[in-house]
Design a protein around this motif. Structure first.
Motif, PDB file in Angstrom:
ATOM      1  N   LYS A 167     -13.557   1.296  -5.158  1.00 26.07           N
ATOM      2  CA  LYS A 167     -14.382   2.465  -4.796  1.00 26.07           C
ATOM      3  C   LYS A 167     -15.633   2.522  -5.671  1.00 26.07           C
ATOM      4  O   LYS A 167     -16.716   2.881  -5.196  1.00 26.07           O
ATOM      5  CB  LYS A 167     -13.583   3.759  -4.983  1.00 26.07           C
ATOM      6  CG  LYS A 167     -12.432   3.913  -3.995  1.00 26.07           C
ATOM      7  CD  LYS A 167     -12.940   4.395  -2.655  1.00 26.07           C
ATOM      8  CE  LYS A 167     -11.780   4.731  -1.728  1.00 26.07           C
ATOM      9  NZ  LYS A 167     -12.199   4.915  -0.343  1.00 26.07           N
TER      10      LYS A 167
ATOM     11  N   VAL B 217       0.839  -1.207   0.000  1.00 27.49           N
ATOM     12  CA  VAL B 217       0.000   0.000   0.000  1.00 27.49           C
ATOM     13  C   VAL B 217       0.875   1.259   0.000  1.00 27.49           C
ATOM     14  O   VAL B 217       1.615   1.515   0.958  1.00 27.49           O
ATOM     15  CB  VAL B 217      -0.976   0.009   1.200  1.00 27.49           C
ATOM     16  CG1 VAL B 217      -1.890   1.219   1.141  1.00 27.49           C
ATOM     17  CG2 VAL B 217      -1.790  -1.275   1.219  1.00 27.49           C
TER      18      VAL B 217
ATOM     19  N   HIS C  57     -15.594   9.626  -5.915  1.00 32.13           N
ATOM     20  CA  HIS C  57     -14.806  10.836  -6.152  1.00 32.13           C
ATOM     21  C   HIS C  57     -13.809  10.606  -7.277  1.00 32.13           C
ATOM     22  O   HIS C  57     -13.021   9.655  -7.210  1.00 32.13           O
ATOM     23  CB  HIS C  57     -14.044  11.235  -4.878  1.00 32.13           C
ATOM     24  CG  HIS C  57     -14.940  11.727  -3.794  1.00 32.13           C
ATOM     25  ND1 HIS C  57     -14.495  12.077  -2.546  1.00 32.13           N
ATOM     26  CD2 HIS C  57     -16.287  11.932  -3.773  1.00 32.13           C
ATOM     27  CE1 HIS C  57     -15.507  12.483  -1.810  1.00 32.13           C
ATOM     28  NE2 HIS C  57     -16.607  12.394  -2.523  1.00 32.13           N
ATOM     29  N   ILE C  58     -13.880  11.451  -8.282  1.00 26.69           N
ATOM     30  CA  ILE C  58     -12.847  11.407  -9.337  1.00 26.69           C
ATOM     31  C   ILE C  58     -11.685  12.229  -8.791  1.00 26.69           C
ATOM     32  O   ILE C  58     -11.721  13.464  -8.796  1.00 26.69           O
ATOM     33  CB  ILE C  58     -13.374  12.005 -10.660  1.00 26.69           C
ATOM     34  CG1 ILE C  58     -14.639  11.258 -11.115  1.00 26.69           C
ATOM     35  CG2 ILE C  58     -12.296  11.970 -11.740  1.00 26.69           C
ATOM     36  CD1 ILE C  58     -15.407  11.969 -12.214  1.00 26.69           C
TER      37      ILE C  58
HETATM   38  O1  LIG Z   1     -11.677   6.792  -5.287  1.00 32.12           O
HETATM   39  C1  LIG Z   1     -10.846   6.908  -6.197  1.00 32.12           C
HETATM   40  C2  LIG Z   1      -9.647   6.135  -6.232  1.00 32.12           C
HETATM   41  C3  LIG Z   1      -8.791   6.342  -7.292  1.00 32.12           C
HETATM   42  N1  LIG Z   1      -9.086   7.238  -8.259  1.00 32.12           N
HETATM   43  C4  LIG Z   1      -8.155   7.456  -9.388  1.00 32.12           C
HETATM   44  O2  LIG Z   1      -8.022   6.237 -10.075  1.00 32.12           O
HETATM   45  C5  LIG Z   1      -6.721   6.103 -10.617  1.00 32.12           C
HETATM   46  C6  LIG Z   1      -6.132   4.796 -10.137  1.00 32.12           C
HETATM   47  O3  LIG Z   1      -5.993   4.818  -8.713  1.00 32.12           O
HETATM   48  P1  LIG Z   1      -5.666   3.469  -7.899  1.00 32.12           P
HETATM   49  O4  LIG Z   1      -5.531   3.793  -6.451  1.00 32.12           O
HETATM   50  O5  LIG Z   1      -6.639   2.409  -8.273  1.00 32.12           O
HETATM   51  O6  LIG Z   1      -4.271   3.002  -8.524  1.00 32.12           O
HETATM   52  P2  LIG Z   1      -2.813   3.647  -8.386  1.00 32.12           P
HETATM   53  O7  LIG Z   1      -2.125   3.332  -9.659  1.00 32.12           O
HETATM   54  O8  LIG Z   1      -2.835   5.067  -7.998  1.00 32.12           O
HETATM   55  O9  LIG Z   1      -2.193   2.809  -7.182  1.00 32.12           O
HETATM   56  C7  LIG Z   1      -2.236   1.393  -7.264  1.00 32.12           C
HETATM   57  O10 LIG Z   1      -1.039   0.908  -7.710  1.00 32.12           O
HETATM   58  C8  LIG Z   1       0.065   1.163  -6.844  1.00 32.12           C
HETATM   59  C9  LIG Z   1       1.282   0.565  -7.459  1.00 32.12           C
HETATM   60  O11 LIG Z   1       1.439   0.979  -8.756  1.00 32.12           O
HETATM   61  C10 LIG Z   1      -0.158   0.576  -5.464  1.00 32.12           C
HETATM   62  O12 LIG Z   1      -0.190  -0.826  -5.495  1.00 32.12           O
HETATM   63  C11 LIG Z   1      -1.458   1.133  -4.911  1.00 32.12           C
HETATM   64  O13 LIG Z   1      -1.693   0.569  -3.633  1.00 32.12           O
HETATM   65  C12 LIG Z   1      -2.578   0.839  -5.869  1.00 32.12           C
HETATM   66  O14 LIG Z   1      -3.798   1.389  -5.409  1.00 32.12           O
HETATM   67  C13 LIG Z   1      -5.946   7.341 -10.153  1.00 32.12           C
HETATM   68  O15 LIG Z   1      -5.946   8.276 -11.175  1.00 32.12           O
HETATM   69  C14 LIG Z   1      -6.754   7.837  -8.961  1.00 32.12           C
HETATM   70  O16 LIG Z   1      -6.615   9.214  -8.754  1.00 32.12           O
HETATM   71  C15 LIG Z   1     -10.281   7.962  -8.250  1.00 32.12           C
HETATM   72  O17 LIG Z   1     -10.536   8.751  -9.139  1.00 32.12           O
HETATM   73  N2  LIG Z   1     -11.103   7.788  -7.198  1.00 32.12           N
END
Ligand SMILES: O=c1ccn([C@@H]2O[C@H](COP(=O)(O)OP(=O)(O)O[C@H]3O[C@H](CO)[C@H](O)[C@H](O)[C@H]3O)[C@@H](O)[C@H]2O)c(=O)[nH]1
Length: 340
Positions: A194, A78, A207-208
């Motif tokens: 989410k 995480v 939330h975006i």
């Molecule tokens: O409620 C939310 C959650 C996320 N997002 C957006 O969705 C996209 C993806 O977000 P994620 O959290 O799904 O993925 P991330 O690539 O940011 O992070 C993921 O990949 C990471 C490693 O690359 C870690 O493993 C992390 O814990 C995991 O969530 C981002 O643009 C984020 O801003 C939203 O709009 N709303």
């Protein structure tokens, strides 16, 4: 083939074990169950313990001397937690992985597949990254993955029989299509979790997070890969391990890096639309600021995977969404949350 899978009780690790079994291989799982689920290792060869426990590893290899490869998935994962707990992340993901690799070598297991992460890439102007693209791991989590890639490179250079393939995962979604495993955290922070939680009414609105990134619609861009496709890539990496080193000599001795993505970038707004189409209803949503440590994102150039291990992602993003929704409906029948 018999394959050691560390973290085989986790979301990705357990799906890899199911894919290995479906392909006729035998996974031997090593998992501490600190985060993994006991339900996912039922009817499988399973050792509960720490990846750095040398005595336990010797016991595993004494009982299963045919193990030819190790897939190392066990890790803390995480990003935000890694910022709060760097000591724990470096201890679990770096110090213990180093012990594991050294002990694997002593046990005669010199073929390693390592779970790395696309989060180690630097921002790329058009968001597409190849394995040669510049790296810039920013969170402690991403740094632990990057450090272990460096450690593996050095092992491969120094020890003549030692070979490794680092697989850089993009964003896994979905669940095992046969519903044997899936995401089990109760309050997921990732985007698809989410969306599901909003659809079922657990969250009031989606939330975006971030709407002014330099992407085509301002929302973050990612490469969402079905976890079953990701698992198949591990099966292929094991089956084609030798040929990967024969077909294309690695840039670094005995060490390959492969992106595991679909080759398609999808923005949050596009994902939201796909989700609503699959779900059949609009969900409440609101634009919000980006999360701390968030990035615009990236998607994979996926050519190397095809060249080296004859693997290509096959499942459409809609299957990932469908399987996430399906898994969410049944997961409480499979996971006994009262036990842990
Ligand atoms: O409620 C939310 C959650 C996320 N997002 C957006 O969705 C996209 C993806 O977000 P994620 O959290 O799904 O993925 P991330 O690539 O940011 O992070 C993921 O990949 C990471 C490693 O690359 C870690 O493993 C992390 O814990 C995991 O969530 C981002 O643009 C984020 O801003 C939203 O709009 N709303």
């Amino acid at each position: 083939m018999k394959v050691l899978v560390t973290g085989g009780a986790g979301y990705i690790g357990s799906t890899i074990c199911s894919a290995l079994e479906d392909a006729g291989h035998t996974p031997v799982i090593l998992d501490s169950l600190v985060n993994g689920r006991i339900e996912f290792v039922k009817n499988k060869i399973f050792y509960k313990g720490d990846i750095a426990d040398e005595k336990l590893l010797r016991e595993i290899f004494n009982e299963h001397p045919e193990i030819s490869h190790a897939i190392h998935c066990a890790a803390l994962i995480v990003v935000s937690e890694s910022v709060e707990k760097p000591y724990e992340y470096y201890r679990e993901n770096v110090s213990k992985s180093n012990e594991l690799f050294n002990n694997l070598k002593s046990c005669g297991c010199n073929n390693i597949v390592f779970s790395s992460s696309a989060s180690i890439y630097d921002a790329s102007p058009n968001f597409m990254v190849t394995e040669e693209s510049p790296l810039k791991p920013s969170s402690p989590y991403a740094k632990t993955k990057y450090i272990m890639e460096l450690v593996l490179q050095d092992y491969c250079s120094s020890f003549s029989n030692f070979r490794a393939i680092a697989l850089r995962y993009f964003n896994p979604i979905g669940a095992d299509p046969k519903m044997r495993s899936g995401v089990y955290v109760k309050d997921p922070s990732h985007v698809l979790g989410k969306l599901v939680d909003t659809a079922i009414g657990k969250n009031k609105e989606f939330h975006i997070t971030g709407t002014d990134w330099p992407t085509r619609d301002g929302s973050g861009i990612r490469d969402y890969i079905h976890v079953w496709d990701l698992a198949q890539a591990h099966v292929k990496a094991i089956e084609n391990f030798d040929s990967a080193f024969l077909t294309k000599p690695p840039k670094t001795k005995n060490y390959h890096v492969i992106n595991l993505g679909t080759g398609k970038g999808v923005t949050v707004k596009e994902l939201l639309k796909e989700f609503e189409n699959v779900y059949g209803k609009e969900i409440p949503k609101k634009e919000a600021p980006s999360r701390p440590g968030d990035v615009a994102g990236a998607y994979a150039n996926e050519n190397t995977a095809l060249d080296l291990i004859s693997w290509k992602a096959e499942l459409h993003i809609n299957s990932g969404i469908e399987d996430s929704l399906k898994w969410n409906n049944i997961r409480e029948n499979i996971i006994n949350y009262n036990s842990k």
